[in-house]
Enzyme design. Structure first.
Site, PDB file in Angstrom:
ATOM      1  N   THR A  33       0.951  -1.127   0.157  1.00  0.00           N
ATOM      2  CA  THR A  33      -0.025  -0.053  -0.104  1.00  0.00           C
ATOM      3  C   THR A  33       0.971   1.228   0.031  1.00  0.00           C
ATOM      4  O   THR A  33       1.874   1.200   0.668  1.00  0.00           O
ATOM      5  CB  THR A  33      -0.774  -0.033   1.415  1.00  0.00           C
ATOM      6  N   GLY A  34       0.379   2.320  -0.690  1.00  0.00           N
ATOM      7  CA  GLY A  34       1.060   3.654  -0.744  1.00  0.00           C
ATOM      8  C   GLY A  34       1.477   3.763  -2.145  1.00  0.00           C
ATOM      9  O   GLY A  34       1.236   3.140  -2.987  1.00  0.00           O
ATOM     10  N   THR A  36       4.201   4.315  -3.646  1.00  0.00           N
ATOM     11  CA  THR A  36       5.247   3.552  -4.419  1.00  0.00           C
ATOM     12  C   THR A  36       4.666   1.885  -4.704  1.00  0.00           C
ATOM     13  O   THR A  36       5.088   1.632  -5.954  1.00  0.00           O
ATOM     14  CB  THR A  36       6.734   3.297  -3.509  1.00  0.00           C
ATOM     15  N   ASP A  88       6.519  -4.005  -1.150  1.00  0.00           N
ATOM     16  CA  ASP A  88       5.668  -3.013  -0.416  1.00  0.00           C
ATOM     17  C   ASP A  88       6.942  -2.148  -0.301  1.00  0.00           C
ATOM     18  O   ASP A  88       7.849  -2.143  -0.244  1.00  0.00           O
ATOM     19  CB  ASP A  88       5.017  -3.369   0.911  1.00  0.00           C
ATOM     20  N   ASP A  91       8.180   3.904   4.791  1.00  0.00           N
ATOM     21  CA  ASP A  91       8.135   5.140   5.229  1.00  0.00           C
ATOM     22  C   ASP A  91       9.748   5.683   5.571  1.00  0.00           C
ATOM     23  O   ASP A  91      10.182   6.864   5.401  1.00  0.00           O
ATOM     24  CB  ASP A  91       7.338   5.673   6.100  1.00  0.00           C
ATOM     25  N   GLY A 102       3.323   2.376   7.726  1.00  0.00           N
ATOM     26  CA  GLY A 102       1.991   2.827   8.145  1.00  0.00           C
ATOM     27  C   GLY A 102       1.629   4.050   7.915  1.00  0.00           C
ATOM     28  O   GLY A 102       0.723   4.661   8.461  1.00  0.00           O
ATOM     29  N   GLY A 103       2.684   4.945   7.301  1.00  0.00           N
ATOM     30  CA  GLY A 103       1.867   6.167   6.833  1.00  0.00           C
ATOM     31  C   GLY A 103       0.670   6.366   6.025  1.00  0.00           C
ATOM     32  O   GLY A 103      -0.081   7.144   6.215  1.00  0.00           O
ATOM     33  N   GLU A 110      -0.427  -4.952   6.181  1.00  0.00           N
ATOM     34  CA  GLU A 110       0.907  -5.230   5.721  1.00  0.00           C
ATOM     35  C   GLU A 110       1.578  -6.261   6.469  1.00  0.00           C
ATOM     36  O   GLU A 110       2.250  -7.109   5.827  1.00  0.00           O
ATOM     37  CB  GLU A 110       1.566  -3.733   5.602  1.00  0.00           C
TER      38      GLU A 110
END
Length: 246
Positions: A33-34, A36, A88, A91, A102-103, A110
């Protein structure tokens, strides 16, 4: 008119492209997640449309929606399900591949998927590699009922906890996909992440913390404009030397 990609955007795309070379037909994948990770999912989707056969499980509803939109076959959680590879972002990461994550608020899913993976590959732009963890606030996922006591306990540890507000509405707390709160902790430099992890794990109400220790096997980090593979205790090597899981 679409804005031109920033240097950071370009680095994320580079790291994602290098990670895609590690994916093989038949793999079961954990999808991170995120921003990237989203780049990796986009490039993976293009490969699937070109015939790559993989299945995956996403670490957030947002990543699941993106993967579904791109035609990546998804698996529901089930007993015995393990992943060949999880990809993944982070941060922050240090040279021992200890991570703060966890940002994006998905740390519980995750950590669950990445613990159930045979290999966790981190992808990161050049800004994420740090000598010592802690400049980025450490997220905790917290059960709402327990929040006041968690805040008291974390404050005693020196974490200066702040309840994360909802995006676009600072008067409302942010909720995770599991309807928990996120508490962002400002410890400053974390000299001993392992000790801090043990302390946080003793606090009732913290569902999960954002220290990912001993999980990442390798990281692809952009250095000098090139994707480099980092492993604990080894010198960085160009990602072009790797075409599959080491």
């Amino acid at each position: 008119m679409t804005p031109a990609p920033t240097l950071q955007d370009q680095e994320k795309q580079l790291a994602a492209a290098a990670a895609l070379r590690w994916v093989r037909d038949g793999m079961l994948l954990g999808l991170g997640t995120g921003s990237t990770s989203a780049q990796f999912i986009i490039q993976l989707g293009a490969a699937v449309q070109n015939g790559l056969k993989v299945q995956g499980t996403a670490t957030s509803l947002a990543s699941e929606a993106l993967a579904r939109q791109l035609g990546i076959p998804l698996l529901e959680p089930r007993r015995g399900l393990r992943f060949d590879l999880a990809v993944d972002g982070a941060d922050e990461l240090d040279h021992q591949l200890r991570l703060i994550k966890g940002g994006g608020g998905a740390l519980l899913r995750e950590k669950t998927l990445e613990t159930a993976s045979d290999y966790l590959l981190v992808i990161a732009d050049s800004s994420k590699l740090v000598p010592t963890l802690g400049r980025f606030p450490l997220p905790l996922e917290v059960v709402p009922f327990t929040l006041p006591w968690v805040l008291d306990a974390v404050a005693k540890l020196g974490g200066a906890p702040v309840v994360r507000p909802a995006v676009g509405d600072p008067s409302t707390p942010y909720f995770t996909d599991q309807r928990n709160h996120i508490v962002d902790c400002h410890f400053g430099q974390i000299a001993d992440p392992e000790q801090l992890a043990r302390q946080l794990e003793q606090i009732p109400g913290i569902v999960e913390h954002g220290l990912f220790l001993g999980l990442a096997k390798a990281a692809i980090v952009i250095q000098g404009g090139q994707p480099m593979v980092l492993k604990p205790g080894e010198a960085a090597r160009p990602a072009s030397e790797f075409t599959a899981l080491p």
